[in-house]
Design a protein around this motif. Structure first.
Motif, PDB file in Angstrom:
ATOM      1  N   GLU A 194       0.820  -1.212   0.000  1.00  0.00           N
ATOM      2  CA  GLU A 194       0.000   0.000   0.000  1.00  0.00           C
ATOM      3  C   GLU A 194       0.858   1.268   0.000  1.00  0.00           C
ATOM      4  OE1 GLU A 194      -1.722   0.998   4.067  1.00  0.00           O
ATOM      5  OE2 GLU A 194      -1.056  -1.078   4.361  1.00  0.00           O
ATOM      6  N   TRP A 195       2.138   1.135   0.391  1.00  0.00           N
ATOM      7  CA  TRP A 195       3.024   2.287   0.458  1.00  0.00           C
ATOM      8  C   TRP A 195       3.796   2.505  -0.836  1.00  0.00           C
ATOM      9  CZ3 TRP A 195       2.543   5.757   4.152  1.00  0.00           C
ATOM     10  CH2 TRP A 195       1.924   5.373   5.341  1.00  0.00           C
ATOM     11  N   ASP A 196       3.473   1.749  -1.860  1.00  0.00           N
ATOM     12  CA  ASP A 196       4.164   1.955  -3.136  1.00  0.00           C
ATOM     13  C   ASP A 196       3.964   3.384  -3.634  1.00  0.00           C
ATOM     14  OD1 ASP A 196       5.299  -0.521  -3.396  1.00  0.00           O
ATOM     15  OD2 ASP A 196       3.718  -1.348  -4.663  1.00  0.00           O
ATOM     16  N   HIS A 197       5.005   3.907  -4.241  1.00  0.00           N
ATOM     17  CA  HIS A 197       4.958   5.248  -4.831  1.00  0.00           C
ATOM     18  C   HIS A 197       3.949   5.257  -5.977  1.00  0.00           C
ATOM     19  CE1 HIS A 197       6.467   8.839  -6.957  1.00  0.00           C
ATOM     20  NE2 HIS A 197       7.005   9.187  -5.805  1.00  0.00           N
ATOM     21  N   TRP A 198       3.357   6.404  -6.240  1.00  0.00           N
ATOM     22  CA  TRP A 198       2.340   6.488  -7.295  1.00  0.00           C
ATOM     23  C   TRP A 198       2.894   6.099  -8.664  1.00  0.00           C
ATOM     24  CZ3 TRP A 198       3.151   9.613 -11.459  1.00  0.00           C
ATOM     25  CH2 TRP A 198       4.061  10.665 -11.329  1.00  0.00           C
ATOM     26  N   LEU A 199       4.192   6.305  -8.882  1.00  0.00           N
ATOM     27  CA  LEU A 199       4.775   5.898 -10.158  1.00  0.00           C
ATOM     28  C   LEU A 199       4.625   4.401 -10.380  1.00  0.00           C
ATOM     29  CD1 LEU A 199       8.063   8.022 -10.318  1.00  0.00           C
ATOM     30  CD2 LEU A 199       6.235   8.022 -12.037  1.00  0.00           C
ATOM     31  N   TRP A 200       4.847   3.618  -9.315  1.00  0.00           N
ATOM     32  CA  TRP A 200       4.771   2.169  -9.442  1.00  0.00           C
ATOM     33  C   TRP A 200       3.328   1.686  -9.444  1.00  0.00           C
ATOM     34  CZ3 TRP A 200       8.249  -1.217 -11.002  1.00  0.00           C
ATOM     35  CH2 TRP A 200       9.588  -0.804 -11.022  1.00  0.00           C
TER      36      TRP A 200
END
Length: 493
Positions: free
Chosen positions: A404-410
């Motif tokens: 859930e903490w993935d960066h928006w790019l990923w």
């Protein structure tokens, strides 16, 4: 390159060079002579400027090392205005010139062509076949044929003079990064350079000054900062999940012996020859960059000192003995680069960053990529995490639970094209996006200089038996101001 070739003309509205910059311009080395010759540059430890002029193998006392490093660490008077927080000019299309089309540049051009709103206008490599193959990729992607620059080693200067380029990408042997970045900025271009951005502290200062004078961004294109794990840890750290940050670690431990002795992989033995010139960490950026981002280095904290130690240099000679035939040119080489270097960087807030470099011994690939704080720790290779209060049993937990903490790019690009697990594409996409939308780049010339400073400083610290040496404040005090970095919000197109 022709040693007597004239540099690109300097725009008239820029302040004149410093004397050091003029001298560096006159020393711009011949590409072929640097690739194939160790004499001369090795005798001056690759001319570390104020960092001493003894032979690369001579010992340096701690007081000598400290005095030399302090002289270069002292910030010269600012010639322009800070580039911290400076936006790109907005543009609908980013026009790109690519310099260097070997293994790295030849693959990265595919990613520039894959990003919407990017046009490759010019390609450059002294090996015409490489340049023409790159040009063919451009037309195959449906873009107009780019101009090919392949008339000798200085033809990149003509590429940089073009009036229809916004950005120059440099992927060449390390010793050419500084003169090429310098030429691009002097001709009004933003520039992105593969690691490391320069090999001398005085060159790092010159790039900082020139970026500020020309108002052009000069960026270290550190792809590892865009790794999926790195960007997840970044967001978690900034959200406070690790508590107060205390320590981190990064590395480039990658067995390159076979590639460095492969006559075709690297054009000439340019990478291997650096092990005949410097003892220190030749490639700190992959490990340093991500951890510096976690800790907001240059954005509320800064790297203030480094101490380095190194092992004997045995690995390359042993590999040569086992694999290279008698009479091979490599038998004339004497390796001084430590097989493994370990450096400790201290920050202004007292945090510690450990850096490692080892490309000369058997070792599974690892960038270490570790971060620890008062609430827990993350370690990569393999990825694992332990955070309180979730974890209380002294057992590593599954890092996948924190997706859930993935960066928006990923989240937006779940299956990016390109190599290195997609991080290369993420880097190119984000940089081109910042240029199109007129955003502040994720990192700047101050980050480039900081992440590269361990190259010359670790060499000198090892020569001085681990003496701690100051790292320059390339921001000239701007680091005290909190500002955005790679932990960005998704912009509106």
């Amino acid at each position: 390159m022709n040693d007597d070739a004239r540099p690109a003309p300097e725009p008239q509205d820029f302040p004149p060079h410093s004397g050091a910059a003029d001298e560096a311009e006159r020393r711009d080395p011949s590409r072929r002579s640097v690739l194939w010759t160790t004499a001369g540059v090795a005798g001056a430890g690759l001319g570390l400027g104020a960092l001493g002029t003894g032979t690369a193998s001579a010992a340096t006392t701690a007081p000598q090392a400290m005095a030399a490093a302090e002289a270069v660490a002292a910030a010269p008077a600012r010639q322009g205005r800070t580039m911290a927080g400076v936006r790109f000019d907005r543009r609908s299309t980013v026009r790109v010139g690519i310099v260097g089309l070997g293994n790295r540049g030849g693959s990265m051009i595919d990613l520039f062509l894959a990003v919407p709103g990017v046009q490759v206008k010019a390609v450059c490599d002294p090996v015409r076949d490489k340049a023409e193959k790159a040009a063919a990729k451009v037309t195959a992607a449906g873009q107009p044929a780019p101009t090919v620059y392949a008339k000798g080693d200085h033809d990149y200067e003509n590429l940089c003079k073009r009036g229809d380029l916004d950005f120059v990408y440099v992927a060449t042997p390390w010793e050419l990064h500084f003169p090429m970045a310098r030429t691009a900025m002097l001709n009004g271009k933003h520039v992105g350079v593969e690691c490391p951005i320069a090999m001398r502290l005085e060159e790092l200062w010159q790039l900082v000054d020139l970026s500020e004078r020309t108002r052009r961004h000069c960026m270290q294109l550190e792809n590892c900062c865009y790794g999926k794990n790195e960007m997840r840890v970044l967001r978690m750290a900034h959200a406070g999940l690790f508590g107060d940050l205390l320590h981190g670690a990064g590395a480039y431990n990658h067995d390159l012996r076979g590639l460095m002795f492969d006559p075709d992989y690297y054009e000439g033995p340019w990478r291997r020859l650096w092990h005949t010139r410097l003892r220190g960490d030749l490639y700190p950026n992959h490990g340093f960059g991500p951890v510096a981002n976690y800790m907001d280095v240059n954005r509320g904290d800064r790297a203030v000192s480094i101490t380095s130690i190194g092992t004997p240099a045995l690995g390359l000679a042993e590999y040569r003995k086992e694999h290279m035939p008698p009479g091979d040119p490599s038998w004339k080489e004497s390796y001084i680069g430590a097989d493994r270097t370990i450096s400790l960087v201290q920050t202004a807030k007292g945090r510690v960053i450990r850096l490692e470099h080892d490309v000369s011994t058997p070792h599974p690939y690892s960038r270490i990529n570790s971060l620890g704080g008062t609430r827990g720790v993350f370690e990569d290779y393999p990825e694992r995490i332990y955070l309180e209060p979730t974890n209380t049993d002294d057992r590593w937990d599954d890092f996948k639970k924190y997706a859930e903490w993935d960066h928006w790019l990923w989240k937006e690009h779940a299956n990016p094209p390109g190599g290195h697990g997609g991080m290369d594409y993420m880097m190119v996409f984000r940089l081109m996006q910042c240029m199109r939308l007129g955003l502040v780049p994720d990192f700047d010339v101050y980050d480039a200089a900081t992440w590269t400073a361990p190259v010359p400083l670790s060499h000198l610290s090892i020569k001085a038996k681990g003496a701690p040496l100051p790292i320059p404040d390339f921001t000239r005090g701007e680091w005290r101001k909190a500002r955005s970095g790679m932990d960005s919000e998704k912009p509106e197109e």
